[in-house]
Design a protein around this motif. Structure first.
Motif, PDB file in Angstrom:
ATOM      1  N   LEU A 162      21.154  48.396  74.666  1.00  0.00           N
ATOM      2  CA  LEU A 162      19.695  48.349  74.666  1.00  0.00           C
ATOM      3  C   LEU A 162      19.148  47.295  73.703  1.00  0.00           C
ATOM      4  O   LEU A 162      18.228  46.549  74.071  1.00  0.00           O
ATOM      5  CB  LEU A 162      19.121  49.741  74.350  1.00  0.00           C
ATOM      6  CG  LEU A 162      17.604  49.846  74.299  1.00  0.00           C
ATOM      7  CD1 LEU A 162      16.965  49.406  75.617  1.00  0.00           C
ATOM      8  CD2 LEU A 162      17.181  51.268  73.939  1.00  0.00           C
ATOM      9  N   PRO A 163      19.686  47.161  72.482  1.00  0.00           N
ATOM     10  CA  PRO A 163      19.160  46.126  71.597  1.00  0.00           C
ATOM     11  C   PRO A 163      19.284  44.713  72.194  1.00  0.00           C
ATOM     12  O   PRO A 163      18.379  43.887  72.030  1.00  0.00           O
ATOM     13  CB  PRO A 163      20.009  46.264  70.325  1.00  0.00           C
ATOM     14  CG  PRO A 163      20.443  47.691  70.335  1.00  0.00           C
ATOM     15  CD  PRO A 163      20.660  48.020  71.788  1.00  0.00           C
ATOM     16  N   ASP A 164      20.361  44.432  72.909  1.00  0.00           N
ATOM     17  CA  ASP A 164      20.526  43.114  73.529  1.00  0.00           C
ATOM     18  C   ASP A 164      19.465  42.873  74.594  1.00  0.00           C
ATOM     19  O   ASP A 164      18.879  41.786  74.673  1.00  0.00           O
ATOM     20  CB  ASP A 164      21.915  42.980  74.155  1.00  0.00           C
ATOM     21  CG  ASP A 164      23.027  42.973  73.132  1.00  0.00           C
ATOM     22  OD1 ASP A 164      22.751  42.765  71.931  1.00  0.00           O
ATOM     23  OD2 ASP A 164      24.188  43.197  73.532  1.00  0.00           O
ATOM     24  N   GLU A 192       6.968  40.955  68.272  1.00  0.00           N
ATOM     25  CA  GLU A 192       7.371  41.338  66.914  1.00  0.00           C
ATOM     26  C   GLU A 192       7.600  42.850  66.811  1.00  0.00           C
ATOM     27  O   GLU A 192       8.520  43.290  66.129  1.00  0.00           O
ATOM     28  CB  GLU A 192       6.322  40.880  65.894  1.00  0.00           C
ATOM     29  CG  GLU A 192       6.248  39.377  65.746  1.00  0.00           C
ATOM     30  CD  GLU A 192       7.582  38.747  65.385  1.00  0.00           C
ATOM     31  OE1 GLU A 192       8.314  39.309  64.523  1.00  0.00           O
ATOM     32  OE2 GLU A 192       7.922  37.700  65.964  1.00  0.00           O
ATOM     33  N   PHE A 193       6.766  43.630  67.489  1.00  0.00           N
ATOM     34  CA  PHE A 193       6.929  45.082  67.488  1.00  0.00           C
ATOM     35  C   PHE A 193       8.280  45.458  68.088  1.00  0.00           C
ATOM     36  O   PHE A 193       9.050  46.226  67.494  1.00  0.00           O
ATOM     37  CB  PHE A 193       5.779  45.730  68.275  1.00  0.00           C
ATOM     38  CG  PHE A 193       5.897  47.219  68.407  1.00  0.00           C
ATOM     39  CD1 PHE A 193       5.487  48.059  67.381  1.00  0.00           C
ATOM     40  CD2 PHE A 193       6.420  47.779  69.556  1.00  0.00           C
ATOM     41  CE1 PHE A 193       5.595  49.439  67.503  1.00  0.00           C
ATOM     42  CE2 PHE A 193       6.534  49.157  69.691  1.00  0.00           C
ATOM     43  CZ  PHE A 193       6.127  49.988  68.661  1.00  0.00           C
ATOM     44  N   ILE A 194       8.578  44.912  69.256  1.00  0.00           N
ATOM     45  CA  ILE A 194       9.851  45.216  69.917  1.00  0.00           C
ATOM     46  C   ILE A 194      11.018  44.726  69.073  1.00  0.00           C
ATOM     47  O   ILE A 194      12.030  45.410  68.921  1.00  0.00           O
ATOM     48  CB  ILE A 194       9.891  44.614  71.335  1.00  0.00           C
ATOM     49  CG1 ILE A 194       8.853  45.312  72.225  1.00  0.00           C
ATOM     50  CG2 ILE A 194      11.286  44.745  71.944  1.00  0.00           C
ATOM     51  CD1 ILE A 194       8.618  44.618  73.557  1.00  0.00           C
ATOM     52  N   ASP A 195      10.886  43.534  68.497  1.00  0.00           N
ATOM     53  CA  ASP A 195      11.936  42.977  67.641  1.00  0.00           C
ATOM     54  C   ASP A 195      12.215  43.910  66.463  1.00  0.00           C
ATOM     55  O   ASP A 195      13.369  44.192  66.137  1.00  0.00           O
ATOM     56  CB  ASP A 195      11.500  41.593  67.156  1.00  0.00           C
ATOM     57  CG  ASP A 195      12.583  40.845  66.404  1.00  0.00           C
ATOM     58  OD1 ASP A 195      13.745  41.298  66.366  1.00  0.00           O
ATOM     59  OD2 ASP A 195      12.263  39.782  65.845  1.00  0.00           O
ATOM     60  N   TRP A 241      23.749  52.466  72.231  1.00  0.00           N
ATOM     61  CA  TRP A 241      22.793  52.929  73.236  1.00  0.00           C
ATOM     62  C   TRP A 241      22.813  51.947  74.393  1.00  0.00           C
ATOM     63  O   TRP A 241      22.563  50.752  74.221  1.00  0.00           O
ATOM     64  CB  TRP A 241      21.396  53.021  72.655  1.00  0.00           C
ATOM     65  CG  TRP A 241      21.172  54.202  71.752  1.00  0.00           C
ATOM     66  CD1 TRP A 241      22.118  54.981  71.153  1.00  0.00           C
ATOM     67  CD2 TRP A 241      19.911  54.709  71.344  1.00  0.00           C
ATOM     68  NE1 TRP A 241      21.528  55.937  70.384  1.00  0.00           N
ATOM     69  CE2 TRP A 241      20.163  55.796  70.478  1.00  0.00           C
ATOM     70  CE3 TRP A 241      18.599  54.350  71.597  1.00  0.00           C
ATOM     71  CZ2 TRP A 241      19.145  56.531  69.894  1.00  0.00           C
ATOM     72  CZ3 TRP A 241      17.583  55.081  71.011  1.00  0.00           C
ATOM     73  CH2 TRP A 241      17.867  56.162  70.177  1.00  0.00           C
ATOM     74  N   LYS A 242      23.114  52.447  75.559  1.00  0.00           N
ATOM     75  CA  LYS A 242      23.259  51.597  76.742  1.00  0.00           C
ATOM     76  C   LYS A 242      22.176  51.915  77.770  1.00  0.00           C
ATOM     77  O   LYS A 242      21.694  53.039  77.851  1.00  0.00           O
ATOM     78  CB  LYS A 242      24.638  51.802  77.394  1.00  0.00           C
ATOM     79  CG  LYS A 242      25.815  51.607  76.469  1.00  0.00           C
ATOM     80  CD  LYS A 242      26.026  50.166  76.167  1.00  0.00           C
ATOM     81  CE  LYS A 242      27.267  49.986  75.288  1.00  0.00           C
ATOM     82  NZ  LYS A 242      27.408  48.653  74.801  1.00  0.00           N
TER      83      LYS A 242
END
Length: 129
Positions: A16-18, A74-77, A87-88
């Motif tokens: 998920l982070p990617d 920026e919020f998502i980052d 987390w996938k």
């Protein structure tokens, strides 16, 4: 030119982070593209445009769109930094809904190379859709 092609095949599940960081990159691209509109409007219309209250509202709307897009990025980052790598998510359905082939590739690949919308197109280039 953006071709309409079959969606790229993404890994069945990705971290998920990617995925979110690719989204952040796309949002920064959108902000940049919007930001480029304002000087062009002023160049085409000249200083006379600044005398119109309606034009000022439009220019303020462009600035707000850029600020909001960058704010979302920026919020998502920032929240992405707190999400565990294990987390996938399966992005295949979401990718099938993205209509721009360049954006599909940018969101589906594990690597980011520049903008999904090429900024070096020659003047006069356009896409049929």
């Amino acid at each position: 030119m953006t071709d309409i092609i079959a969606p790229p095949i993404a890994a069945p599940e990705e971290a998920l982070p990617d995925v979110l960081m690719r989204l952040v990159s796309e949002l920064h691209d959108v902000a940049y593209l919007i930001e480029r509109i304002e000087p062009e409007i002023l160049e085409v219309g000249g200083a006379e445009l600044l005398k119109s209250p309606d034009t000022i509202k439009i220019l303020q709307g462009i600035d707000l769109a850029v600020q909001k897009t960058r704010g979302l990025a920026e919020f998502i980052d920032t929240i992405t930094g707190t999400i565990p790598e294990d987390w996938k998510v399966d992005v295949s359905t979401a990718l099938s809904l993205v209509k721009l082939a360049d954006m599909q590739r940018a969101l589906s690949s594990g690597m980011r190379h520049g903008h999904s919308q090429p900024l070096s197109k020659a003047a006069g280039d356009f896409d049929f859709f």
